[in-house]
Design an enzyme around this catalytic site. Structure first.
Site, PDB file in Angstrom:
ATOM      1  CD  GLU A   1      45.933 -14.657  20.294  1.00  0.00           C
ATOM      2  OE1 GLU A   1      46.954 -14.296  20.383  1.00  0.00           O
ATOM      3  OE2 GLU A   1      45.559 -16.028  20.180  1.00  0.00           O
TER       4      GLU A   1
ATOM      5  CG  HIS B   1      50.281 -15.207  22.756  1.00  0.00           C
ATOM      6  ND1 HIS B   1      51.236 -15.926  23.301  1.00  0.00           N
ATOM      7  CD2 HIS B   1      49.412 -15.876  22.314  1.00  0.00           C
ATOM      8  CE1 HIS B   1      50.837 -17.225  23.124  1.00  0.00           C
ATOM      9  NE2 HIS B   1      49.515 -17.157  22.308  1.00  0.00           N
TER      10      HIS B   1
END
Length: 371
Positions: free
Chosen positions: A26, A29
């Site tokens: 994550e 991202h």
């Protein structure tokens, strides 16, 4: 055989494994999105109800949630799992939409999505490179030193001193290349090119099937010829060379995953070899009981799996979003909202069915549950 480390260590190992890998995914991202000026509204480790969290000065809510089986980053303008804008986003002023995920050009959205799997692969490469620098590289030329009596290699006519130069038309530079090609292909016929005494020979062999058992009693089936290298040396590796070699190892692991999936789809391998969260928890606990080196190496392997699986073109995964973006680039317009919604629902259904199937496999195979 080592005694099972127990359920508590399975849970601890699973959390120590999955938590950092999800954070790394994550963060990939998040970092690229921030680079392009996209606001992140929330960054969650786990799904469901928030257990703890805080809000930073940029307005991002960082939180730990109830179900530790993944995580997500929620970007402004990315208001649903299918990454479709909602009416509230469409009503925002133009300058505010520019700071949202959907307000960014297609290539930037694609890089934001790609960054998650890429972060997992880079993390694995970093671990493998660190191991190479710390412990060196095992180098063995593809020269046969040992041929086991009665083995597939002996029946095919391989001899000590033979140099294997190609298998299935692929050039062989080191003995590890032989293992990489043979191990995932039990039962398959392979054509080999061999140098012997200045002559070039063609040898065909049907790869044997060998079941290995580790110290915890786990069984693994692999292809086997019954040969060993003539000589193996350990050589020191510098930083740049370590990264190159680690990248090659990561590529080879992905290649073996592709081969394995193809074999399962075509029926050459049993679906019982598929594992889910329970089996990963078991293996992570076992590797943790062996020490930090074994556990970190296992984390690198799972990180490669996580990166690869997320790149598969399945709606709901990162690869599914990238597939829609590729179609948008070709068509010069996005797919209709209806088609994206149906694709997303199909992807969710597929993933749920797959998770149930691999969990059933886990329950059926693990000794904890009578397997």
């Amino acid at each position: 055989m080592i005694q099972s480390p127990g359920v508590l260590l399975y849970v601890v190992g699973f959390l120590l494994l999955l938590g950092p890998l999800v954070v790394i995914h994550e963060l990939g991202h998040y970092i690229v999105a921030r680079w392009f000026g996209v606001k992140a509204e929330s960054f969650s480790i786990g799904f469901g109800k928030e257990l703890a969290g805080w809000t930073d000065k940029r307005g991002t809510r960082w939180k730990l949630s109830l179900l530790p089986l993944g995580g997500y980053v929620q970007f402004a303008g990315d208001m649903n799992p299918a990454s479709q804008p909602d009416a509230a986003w469409l009503s925002l002023p133009a300058e505010e939409r520019e700071g949202c995920f959907q307000g960014k050009p297609l290539w930037q959205r694609s890089l934001i999505v790609l960054a998650g799997p890429a972060a997992n692969l880079i993390f694995a490469i970093a671990i493998l490179a660190a191991f190479l620098m710390a412990y060196g590289q095992v180098v063995a030329t593809p020269v046969v030193g040992i041929v086991e009596p009665g083995s597939v290699a002996a029946s095919a006519g391989l001899r000590s001193g033979d140099r294997i130069t190609a298998i299935k038309g692929e050039a062989i530079d080191r003995f590890g290349d032989i293992t990489r090609i043979v191990a995932p292909r039990p039962g398959q016929s392979l054509d080999m090119t061999v140098e012997r005494g200045g002559r070039t020979l063609g040898i065909s062999a049907t790869v044997g099937r060998k079941v290995d058992k580790d110290q915890f009693g786990n069984e693994f089936t692999r292809g086997y010829l019954g040969i060993g290298p003539a000589q193996a040396d350990v050589r020191p590796v510098g930083p740049l060379r370590a990264v190159v070699l680690a990248t090659g190892e990561t590529r080879d692991m992905i290649g073996m995953m592709v081969t394995g999936i193809a074999q399962i789809v075509t029926g050459q391998r049993s679906t019982e070899e598929l594992g889910g969260p329970l089996k990963i928890a078991k293996y992570s606990g076992e590797q943790l009981s062996l020490g930090w080196r074994a556990f970190v190496a296992f984390a690198a392997f799972i990180s490669i799996n996580l990166g690869f699986i997320n790149l598969l073109p399945i709606p709901v995964l990162d690869g599914g979003h990238l597939a829609f973006y590729a179609a948008e680039a070709v068509r010069r317009k996005p797919a209709s909202q209806r088609s994206q919604e149906w694709a997303f629902r199909t992807g969710v259904a597929f993933v749920v069915v797959l998770m149930l199937f691999v969990t059933f496999n886990d329950l059926a195979s693990l000794r904890l549950f009578g397997g």
